[in-house]
Write an enzyme that holds these catalytic residues in place. Structure first.
Site, short mmCIF file in Angstrom:
data_model
loop_
_atom_site.label_atom_id
_atom_site.label_comp_id
_atom_site.label_asym_id
_atom_site.label_seq_id
_atom_site.Cartn_x
_atom_site.Cartn_y
_atom_site.Cartn_z
CG ASN A 1 -1.97 1.06 1.19
OD1 ASN A 1 -1.88 2.00 0.41
ND2 ASN A 1 -2.96 0.97 2.06
CG ASP A 2 1.81 3.01 3.70
OD1 ASP A 2 0.71 3.51 3.39
OD2 ASP A 2 2.06 2.57 4.83
CB VAL A 3 5.99 0.56 -1.06
CG1 VAL A 3 6.61 0.37 0.31
CG2 VAL A 3 5.20 -0.65 -1.49
CB ALA B 1 2.04 5.51 6.35
#
Lengths: 96, 474
Positions: free
Chosen positions: B396-398, B437
């Protein structure tokens, strides 16, 4: 003449540089095996633990040294074996 | 003369550690490198036993037997998904062992011999300082690693645990341990006082280790394990200073350097400083909810299969969610099928994918994915523009474009996989819930994104089945 502390410090600093040189060349693919392998190497404290256990007997110092040996050996044996297991997966041929 | 032989054997051991580590720079030589390092360890331990000559071996043999058994069982049984917590735990054992060696030396030389001299007078000034350091670093590594283990294995919640005024508490504790250590090294002259000082140092440094790791969130765990790895090496080095053993100093320094480099790589991959990771409690902000999203289009496995059927180049982006869903084998089967249709399939790996450095590579290797197909972020990004379909599983965040577009985003500046440049992004996810995050991912709303909701493994298997049907029909 320089004393043992300074000699140790020389060795330490030079080893850090050797470590930096080698480890920056290790590809990200191998970072997990590097970590578990390095972990096993840090079990070198086993040498110190064995040395500390030399007096035997049933004192606090002997018990502390015994537990240190157990801890360090888990680290060494487990670390090298699991690293070998992982690296074996990288090399192996695909099952078809 | 005899002691010269032993010194030379220790030198052989130190050299083999370095050569072994050098072997780890290539996949082809890595296994041999690891074996050489193990041989180095064997030589070091055997030399120590020879050097000690005829002593009471009972404690030593018992300790080696118990440790080997536990270590071997753990190494054979551990799942690859559980690697991070196992490394964390082993780390703790290494640090703990160094602390125990220091304690054992103090007990033997001072407390049990009822001396009236200070530690500095008994062991020498430099050994008095290093014995304290090895005790301190060892204890911090031990308790910190145990907390990391509990967090990684889900026994303790992953989100940061923030105590009020913790910076002041930490400052006081560090000051306290320094004072106790100072007193221990140079001022305590009777065994009761020495013992008390030892116990204070142990207690305070164990607490410091715990306080250091509990405020750190799940996404930052790769940094923390790397740092603890480094500390366990430094603890071993400090023990080497106490015992005047160069092989301990050298191998401890190698591990210390290795851990520091990995820590640095992980911090760069998240665009954060080490201080920020350790002190900011990242990820404590309340998670957003689904209502923030508009224009999210949900698709079925069948529709996803139709996109993939016509794709000539496919990139799979695995995240930790893939490992949780045990979907690595399904991903590899899907890749095999697409390749048999003539598509080019690669895997793009973000440096912090997974829970420790390089974790995703090991998981995929476990699923028989050839390591040549695993592409690092910097090599993968230029190819995104010409990629027909990207399959994001459990990441997700990456892949969050906010890292590049939104200067106010907490992850702004973090290097990401630029999957949004691809023709189509298939985002396989359980729900719209945020990643570690705790922030919104606008990628979900983009026109070229197809959300496929469900369990990673089940969805991949469903897509696989649909693809087989499509090709059977054709």
């Amino acid at each position: 003449m320089i004393g043992p502390l300074l000699i140790g410090l020389y060795v330490f600093v030079l080893a850090i540089f050797v470590g930096f040189e080698i480890i920056t060349k290790i590809p990200p693919t191998l970072h997990t095996p590097l970590m578990s392998g390095a972990n096993a190497i840090s079990g070198i404290t086993l040498v110190g633990a064995v040395f500390a256990a030399r007096m035997g007997g049933l004192n606090a110092s002997a018990v502390l040294a015994f537990v240190a040996i157990v801890f360090a050996t888990i680290n060494v044996v487990g670390g090298f074996l699991v690293t070998d297991r992982m690296l074996g997966m990288f090399g192996r041929k695909r099952k078809s | 003369m005899k002691s010269d032989v032993f010194s030379l054997l220790y030198l052989v051991s130190a050299v083999l550690f370095i050569v072994g580590l050098k072997g780890l720079t290539r996949v082809r030589t890595a296994r041999r490198g690891n074996a050489l390092a193990a041989l180095a360890m064997l030589i070091a331990v055997a030399t120590t036993l020879l050097e000690l000559g005829s002593i009471d071996y009972r404690w030593i043999v018992a300790g080696l037997a118990v440790g080997s058994t536990i270590g071997a069982i753990a190494a054979v049984r551990v799942q690859m998904t559980a690697m991070p917590e196992m490394v964390a735990l082993f780390n703790g054992f290494g640090g703990g062992a160094s602390a125990l060696v220091a304690a054992s030396v103090l007990w033997l030389e001072l407390i049990e011999s009822n001396t009236t001299a200070t530690v500095a007078a008994t062991l020498g000034g430099s050994a008095a300082v290093t014995v304290f350091l090895s005790f301190l670093i060892g204890c911090v590594t031990f308790s910190g690693s145990v907390v990391a283990f509990l967090k990684l294995s889900g026994r303790l919640r992953g989100r940061p645990i923030m105590l009020p005024g913790r910076h002041y508490v930490n400052a006081v504790l560090v000051l306290g341990v320094a004072v106790a250590g100072w007193a221990l090294a140079f001022f305590t002259t009777d065994s009761d006082a020495t013992r008390l000082a030892c116990l204070v140092v142990a207690a305070v440094s164990l607490i410091v280790g715990i306080l250091m790791v509990i405020p750190i969130g799940g996404a930052d765990m790769p940094v923390v394990i790397s740092l603890l790895n480094s500390l366990s090496g430094l603890a071993a080095s400090a023990t080497g200073f106490v015992l005047g053993s160069n092989v301990l100093i050298i191998s401890g320094a190698l591990v210390g350097a290795s851990g520091l480099i990995l820590t640095q790589i992980m911090c760069v991959a998240m665009n954060r400083s080490l201080g920020n990771v350790l002190f900011s409690g990242f990820g404590e902000t309340a998670a957003g909810d689904d209502s923030e999203y508009q224009n999210v289009s949900s698709y079925s496995a069948e529709e996803a299969a139709m996109v993939l059927e016509s794709a000539e180049s496919v990139v799979i982006v695995p995240g930790y969610g893939l490992a949780v869903a045990q979907a690595q084998h399904a991903a590899r089967e899907l890749a095999d099928l697409l390749e048999s249709h003539g598509a080019k399939v690669t895997y793009a790996i973000h440096p912090v994918a997974g829970r420790m450095p390089g974790h995703m590579n090991v998981l995929l290797a476990d699923a028989d994915v050839p390591y040549e197909k695993l592409i690092e972020m910097d090599a993968a990004n230029p190819e995104m523009r010409t990629t027909d379909a990207v399959i994001v599983v459990g990441a997700n965040d990456v892949v969050n474009p906010a890292a590049e577009t939104d200067p106010d985003s907490p992850i702004h500046g973090m290097p990401i996989l630029r999957v949004f440049e691809a023709q189509t992004v298939l985002m396989i996810k359980r729900s719209l819930s945020p990643g570690f995050a705790g922030i919104k991912n606008e990628l979900f709303e983009r026109d070229n994104t197809m959300m496929v909701f469900g369990d990673g493994k089940k969805i991949l298997q469903a897509i696989l089945a649909e693809l087989k049907e499509l090709s059977a029909a054709a």
